[in-house]
Design a protein around this motif. Structure first.
Motif, PDB file in Angstrom:
ATOM      1  N   THR A  49      47.899  26.108  44.926  1.00  0.00           N
ATOM      2  CA  THR A  49      48.357  27.039  45.953  1.00  0.00           C
ATOM      3  C   THR A  49      49.877  27.008  46.071  1.00  0.00           C
ATOM      4  O   THR A  49      50.455  27.859  46.745  1.00  0.00           O
ATOM      5  N   GLU A  84      51.233  30.443  48.919  1.00  0.00           N
ATOM      6  CA  GLU A  84      50.252  31.377  49.458  1.00  0.00           C
ATOM      7  C   GLU A  84      50.883  32.665  49.987  1.00  0.00           C
ATOM      8  O   GLU A  84      50.192  33.496  50.576  1.00  0.00           O
ATOM      9  N   GLU A 138      44.544  38.875  47.998  1.00  0.00           N
ATOM     10  CA  GLU A 138      44.107  37.482  47.965  1.00  0.00           C
ATOM     11  C   GLU A 138      43.407  37.147  46.653  1.00  0.00           C
ATOM     12  O   GLU A 138      43.632  36.091  46.064  1.00  0.00           O
ATOM     13  N   TYR A 142      44.645  35.062  41.935  1.00  0.00           N
ATOM     14  CA  TYR A 142      43.954  34.303  40.899  1.00  0.00           C
ATOM     15  C   TYR A 142      43.578  35.184  39.714  1.00  0.00           C
ATOM     16  O   TYR A 142      43.685  34.770  38.555  1.00  0.00           O
ATOM     17  N   ALA A 149      38.765  33.521  41.974  1.00  0.00           N
ATOM     18  CA  ALA A 149      39.305  32.986  43.227  1.00  0.00           C
ATOM     19  C   ALA A 149      38.392  31.856  43.705  1.00  0.00           C
ATOM     20  O   ALA A 149      37.176  31.894  43.482  1.00  0.00           O
ATOM     21  N   THR A 151      37.471  31.168  46.654  1.00  0.00           N
ATOM     22  CA  THR A 151      36.911  31.441  47.972  1.00  0.00           C
ATOM     23  C   THR A 151      35.426  31.760  47.964  1.00  0.00           C
ATOM     24  O   THR A 151      34.784  31.740  49.013  1.00  0.00           O
ATOM     25  N   SER A 152      34.856  32.101  46.810  1.00  0.00           N
ATOM     26  CA  SER A 152      33.443  32.488  46.765  1.00  0.00           C
ATOM     27  C   SER A 152      32.914  32.328  45.345  1.00  0.00           C
ATOM     28  O   SER A 152      33.678  32.119  44.394  1.00  0.00           O
ATOM     29  N   GLN A 171      33.276  39.361  41.402  1.00  0.00           N
ATOM     30  CA  GLN A 171      33.471  38.523  42.577  1.00  0.00           C
ATOM     31  C   GLN A 171      33.820  39.375  43.792  1.00  0.00           C
ATOM     32  O   GLN A 171      34.603  40.327  43.701  1.00  0.00           O
ATOM     33  N   GLU A 172      33.207  39.062  44.923  1.00  0.00           N
ATOM     34  CA  GLU A 172      33.513  39.677  46.212  1.00  0.00           C
ATOM     35  C   GLU A 172      33.454  41.211  46.165  1.00  0.00           C
ATOM     36  O   GLU A 172      34.273  41.894  46.779  1.00  0.00           O
TER      37      GLU A 172
END
Length: 209
Positions: A49, A84, A138, A142, A149, A151-152, A171-172
């Motif tokens: 990060t 970030e 966001e 990545y 990413a 995050t998920s 993703q997402e």
């Protein structure tokens, strides 16, 4: 979402839409769907990060505006990432600034020429309200480095021609297709397409690095 500014958001949106709608041609070209078997993982981040990245390139965006009309926008972009915090500058093909978006964990801001900055808690909602579309900043932190990413969960497909590279990430709600990588001695992604079905949004990026 709390959006603060000394001017109303609707006029800003209309002004932005009129500028972006005037840019009427999106980049063409799609890749054939990959055939290599997918894998699913809990997206372990390969990027710190605290990483610093800078990208320069071209973009083309196809989106549906608030009235249900399809719009196209294209131009150049400058991406600066420090940890970030991301600062994204969108420019028209003549090098004139359309918008400058700054996103950090604490807040987001958007500046347009001859207008005061608009601030909000969420960068996606800020861009949607002001420009008529929202880039997945966001995730792009990545995805631009050919990495899911953290995050998920994500489904990844390896390039069958070179297994050290990814061909696709799902993703997402986004499908990210890697269409080209830089030739040696340069490294990294050269071209990628991002698509989302709901709401529909197509983004084509060419990185000049």
């Amino acid at each position: 979402m709390q959006v603060s500014s000394s001017f109303a958001i609707r006029p800003a949106r209309r002004a932005a839409l009129s500028v972006m709608a005037a840019l009427a041609v999106a980049l063409a070209g799609c890749a054939s769907p990959p055939t290599h078997g997918p894998s699913t993982s809990n997206a372990t981040p390969e990027l710190s990060t605290q990483t610093t990245h800078a990208y320069h390139g071209r973009f083309a965006i196809r989106y549906v505006d608030q009235y249900g009309q399809q719009r196209n926008a294209y131009g150049n972009f400058d991406w600066q990432q420090q940890g970030e915090t991301v600062t994204l500058q969108l420019l028209n093909p003549f090098g004139q600034t359309l918008a400058i978006v700054t996103s950090s964990p604490a807040s987001a801001s958007l500046e347009m020429p001859n207008r005061q900055p608009v601030t909000a808690d969420n960068v996606s909602e800020l861009m949607q309200h002001t420009l008529g579309f929202a880039l997945p900043i966001e995730g792009l932190r990545y995805w631009l480095e050919s990495s899911p990413a953290p995050t998920s969960r994500a489904k990844t497909i390896v390039d069958p021609a070179q297994t050290s590279r990814l061909k696709e990430i799902d993703q997402e709600g986004w499908t990210i297709e890697y269409l080209a990588y830089a030739d040696a001695p340069a490294t990294g992604v050269k071209r990628l397409d991002l698509t989302r079905q709901d709401p529909p949004l197509d983004i084509k990026l060419v990185l000049d690095r």
